[in-house]
Write an enzyme that holds these catalytic residues in place. Sequence first.
Site, PDB file in Angstrom:
ATOM      1  N   SER A 253      18.667  26.939  96.723  1.00  0.00           N
ATOM      2  CA  SER A 253      19.149  25.981  95.949  1.00  0.00           C
ATOM      3  C   SER A 253      18.049  26.023  94.883  1.00  0.00           C
ATOM      4  CB  SER A 253      19.484  24.796  96.600  1.00  0.00           C
ATOM      5  OG  SER A 253      20.379  24.685  97.454  1.00  0.00           O
TER       6      SER A 253
ATOM      7  N   GLU B  84      31.693  16.508  99.001  1.00  0.00           N
ATOM      8  CA  GLU B  84      30.526  17.145  99.229  1.00  0.00           C
ATOM      9  C   GLU B  84      30.206  17.337 100.616  1.00  0.00           C
ATOM     10  OE1 GLU B  84      27.770  16.860  95.791  1.00  0.00           O
ATOM     11  OE2 GLU B  84      28.642  15.062  95.614  1.00  0.00           O
TER      12      GLU B  84
ATOM     13  N   SER C 268      28.227  18.067  92.755  1.00  0.00           N
ATOM     14  CA  SER C 268      28.530  19.542  93.154  1.00  0.00           C
ATOM     15  C   SER C 268      29.705  20.262  92.263  1.00  0.00           C
ATOM     16  CB  SER C 268      28.850  19.777  94.495  1.00  0.00           C
ATOM     17  OG  SER C 268      27.868  19.600  95.566  1.00  0.00           O
TER      18      SER C 268
END
Length: 382
Positions: A350, A26, A214
């Site tokens: 996000s 990530e 993720s």
Amino acid sequence: MSSENPTQNPDRKPRVAVVFGGRSSEHAISVVTAGAVLRAIDRTKYDVLPIGITTDGRWALTADDPERMAIADRALPSVEQLAESAEGEVLLPVAPDRREVVYSEPGAVPKALGEVDVVFPVLHGPYGEDGTLQGMLDLAGIPYVGAGVLASAVGQDKEYMKRIFISYGLPVGPYEVIRPREWQADPVAARRKIVDFADEHGWPLFVKPARAGSSMGITKVDDADGLDAAIEEARRHDPKVVVEALVRGREIECGVLEFEDGPRASVPAEIPPVEAHSFYDFEAKYIDSASGIVPAPLTDEETRRVQELAVRAFDATSCEGLVRADFFLGEDGEFVINEINTMPGFTPISMYPRMWQESGVGYPELVDRLIQAALRRPTGLR
């Protein structure tokens, strides 16, 4: 020299080290998150020191340039692109009475970068979000944003996270685990265990690295023929694998933020099915920028219930600072908790910041609240 508490010296602004990148898969998402945090920090209130960790683990002094930290034309950023030197490294203190950071390059005199009062670690995945960095900062006596060692480790390991949820009476979906020694010693038996699991709970299954995020390394498996490839894909990211049964229903998320009087839950969000993706995978999240619905179209009772469960998950895992809790709302009307993220995706678009924006806490205020909470909180046992 003893560290000086900036809250006791009005002439000096607290110094925030934003640490990002790292050795996990990530890495790029952490760089993107750091760019957003750097852009949001109030420079009239704080001094800022950006520190990137390269993919091979070197701590690098990086440019304070958020524009270069974004995904551009589907290309992912990296610390290596931002580092001021290919060989220089940042050294943190190891004594709890010193907070002075040093920059060193081969053949040059080390350069003092000044004291750091708090670290904002925006690393995702192993070697950063999993308690390793948090332990190092505790040893150094440097306050930091977010969960401590135990909560970070639990929040990274899907198996032990679920075990703790179950022990606290939180509803968890069916799952199975393949440990490294099982797969190495007898992959046929390990595979048979998962097929038996599917016979009991049905296909499809979701095969995941136990300690990744993720949506990295996750495969949706529709039958036994795809199982071996899915396990090997998960094992590219983590030798331990978690296999989860499908929970038919809606994907719901809820943010938790620690206030002075304790943790509070945000309005929840819903992740609708993403066209052209079989599930909410990495491409859908970060490349195609699939978006959730905030606030989620839930009844008042459903909203109250998921908020209550999110705070319970925060408390069960001894979290601090922030958490995004992910749920399924099953067809039977009951919530099942899937996992928590102790350092969720943190760009303004996000889900975690969007949920708090809808709850009345804008992005700059969110960043400031987390820094202030870290400055108030002691390091070590608490």
